[in-house]
Motif scaffolding. Structure first.
Motif, short mmCIF file in Angstrom:
data_model
loop_
_atom_site.label_atom_id
_atom_site.label_comp_id
_atom_site.label_asym_id
_atom_site.label_seq_id
_atom_site.Cartn_x
_atom_site.Cartn_y
_atom_site.Cartn_z
N GLY A 11 -23.44 57.94 75.17
CA GLY A 11 -23.10 57.81 73.76
C GLY A 11 -23.09 56.37 73.29
N ILE A 12 -22.51 55.47 74.09
CA ILE A 12 -22.44 54.06 73.72
C ILE A 12 -23.85 53.47 73.60
N GLU A 13 -24.68 53.75 74.59
CA GLU A 13 -26.03 53.18 74.61
C GLU A 13 -26.91 53.76 73.51
N THR A 14 -26.77 55.06 73.25
CA THR A 14 -27.55 55.69 72.19
C THR A 14 -27.21 55.07 70.84
N ASN A 15 -25.94 54.83 70.60
CA ASN A 15 -25.52 54.21 69.34
C ASN A 15 -26.13 52.82 69.20
N ALA A 16 -26.10 52.04 70.27
CA ALA A 16 -26.68 50.69 70.22
C ALA A 16 -28.17 50.73 69.98
N PHE A 17 -28.85 51.64 70.66
CA PHE A 17 -30.31 51.79 70.52
C PHE A 17 -30.70 51.99 69.07
N HIS A 18 -30.01 52.88 68.37
CA HIS A 18 -30.37 53.18 66.99
C HIS A 18 -29.87 52.11 66.02
N LEU A 19 -28.72 51.51 66.30
CA LEU A 19 -28.20 50.48 65.41
C LEU A 19 -29.11 49.26 65.40
N VAL A 20 -29.59 48.87 66.57
CA VAL A 20 -30.52 47.73 66.64
C VAL A 20 -31.74 47.99 65.77
N GLY A 32 -18.88 65.67 69.35
CA GLY A 32 -19.90 66.56 69.89
C GLY A 32 -21.27 66.19 69.36
N ARG A 33 -21.90 65.16 69.99
CA ARG A 33 -23.20 64.72 69.49
C ARG A 33 -24.24 65.84 69.60
N SER A 34 -24.14 66.66 70.64
CA SER A 34 -25.12 67.73 70.80
C SER A 34 -25.02 68.75 69.67
N ILE A 35 -23.83 68.95 69.12
CA ILE A 35 -23.65 69.82 67.96
C ILE A 35 -24.45 69.28 66.78
N CYS A 36 -24.39 67.96 66.62
CA CYS A 36 -25.14 67.30 65.54
C CYS A 36 -26.64 67.40 65.80
N GLU A 37 -27.05 67.11 67.04
CA GLU A 37 -28.46 67.14 67.40
C GLU A 37 -29.07 68.52 67.18
N ALA A 38 -28.33 69.55 67.56
CA ALA A 38 -28.83 70.91 67.39
C ALA A 38 -29.12 71.20 65.92
#
Length: 388
Positions: A20-29, A300-306
């Motif tokens: 979760g931490i890394e995914t957030n950084a990836f998209h914020l950059v 629940g990021r997977s809830i959002c992704e779905a």
């Protein structure tokens, strides 16, 4: 003073880690580089005793960048950390530090004194971990009060932060953070899944608070009522062997597939092949060395992704999970720990194609408007830019 710069500090970054931490950084950059005029510096920690290079080259999508490497011991010394941040070359009065995790909380006061504005992101459960490690709740809350904003991922997380004494003036709820890709054709056969029959998918770590024993029990009930759906579980964790044994003991192993851990892009293939997404999470009481707290699904990021894949969601009322769906429109919310309620919800949607299709369209629209990365990061950036 106008905010012109952002220092993004993240304890870990992709591709070395993916969570979760890394995914957030990836998209914020990517968002800051392509959608704003803000200057960006990235800082991350390294455990190497000998620092042979000071920067780490990164490629995030179309964005090429580099991260400044700071030794772990420096992050534990507020004065040294302030000097390191100054080496990024930005005027503190024009700079926001975005803390992608809360591990530098002991340095927030020193960074504020140096003139930096600061925002931080909480995943929800990390507040409990840090509260335990901080020892004194008052000291911990005092450290976080030095922030200009603390982003929390649900009203549930905001309530938890309120309960330990964090000022409501600092807290801001920003829900979601997911790719919004819509329904894409993916052949089930390419994933080793049967072309016929209903498929339900669940993604995440195989741990206690994900409630997967309850999900399997719901599949048992559905089998007793007739042809059961295929339940596909994506992820790995300490309960994997136990869950597989439970499926065998309940005679539903032929209706379950345990896929294991996958690259994030491959997880989306399973969303696309499914008819429904199931989140069976539940509130779980933890006791760590006498420190008691509730571990749960704070978002629940997977809830959002779905939903970003146009997939209707059935979720429990645990933690912040129910806040991520529009009950009755993009999915259904059921009682946690209740396999019977899960089975009834699943059956009601699988038997009503038109309702499921309407939920699919609503889920995609809702994700695009409120849960997708553009919506979420736009809110982060709006707040950071307003701090000048």
């Amino acid at each position: 003073m106008v905010i012109k710069n952002v220092i993004l500090y993240s304890q870990t970054l992709p591709p070395e880690h993916v969570g979760g931490i890394e995914t957030n950084a990836f998209h914020l950059v990517q968002y800051l580089a392509t959608n704003t005029t803000l200057n960006l510096a990235i800082v991350t920690t390294t455990k190497r005793k000998l620092l042979l290079r000071k920067t780490l080259p990164l490629q995030y999508g179309e964005v090429s960048c580099k991260a400044h490497l700071v030794k772990k011991k420096v992050t534990k010394d507020a004065a040294q950390l302030v000097r390191f941040m100054a080496e990024c070359g930005f005027d503190p009065q024009e700079t926001v530090i975005y803390h992608n995790s809360l591990d530098l909380y002991k340095s927030y006061a020193a960074l504020k004194a140096a003139g930096y504005r600061q925002v931080a992101r909480s995943g929800g459960n990390d507040l409990s971990f840090l509260q335990k490690n901080a020892g004194q709740t008052q000291d911990f809350c005092g450290a976080l009060s030095q922030l200009d904003r603390l982003f929390v991922n649900s009203d549930y997380s905001r309530g938890r932060a309120d309960s330990i004494g964090l000022s409501s003036d600092v807290l801001q709820v920003v829900k979601g953070g997911c790719d919004v890709v819509g329904r894409q054709p993916v052949l089930r056969q390419s994933l080793g899944l049967p072309n016929e029959g209903a498929v339900i998918v669940s993604c995440g770590r195989l741990v206690d608070f994900k409630g997967l024993h309850d999900a399997l029990s719901a599949m048992v009930l559905l089998k007793k009522r007739g042809q059961p759906p295929l339940f596909v579980v994506v992820g790995e964790g300490p309960l994997e062997a136990e869950l597989k044994q439970y499926a065998v003991a309940m005679d539903i192993e032929s209706s379950c597939r345990f896929i294991g851990k996958l690259e994030p892009s491959r997880v989306f293939d399973y969303y696309q092949c499914a008819d429904l997404y199931l989140s069976a999470s539940k509130d779980t009481e933890r006791n760590i060395d006498g420190f008691r707290y509730t571990h749960t699904e704070t978002m629940g990021r997977s809830i959002c992704e779905a939903q970003g894949c146009g997939l209707p969601v059935i979720t429990t009322d645990a933690g912040g999970a129910p806040e991520m769906v529009l009950d009755g429109r993009t999915g259904l919310v059921v009682r946690q720990g209740d396999p019977g309620a899960m089975a009834e919800a699943i059956e009601s949607l699988l038997s009503d194609v038109s309702k499921r299709q309407a939920m699919s369209a609503a889920a995609l629209g809702y994700a695009r408007e409120s849960l997708g990365w553009d919506a979420v990061l736009g809110k982060y950036t709006e707040v950071m830019s307003s701090l000048g």
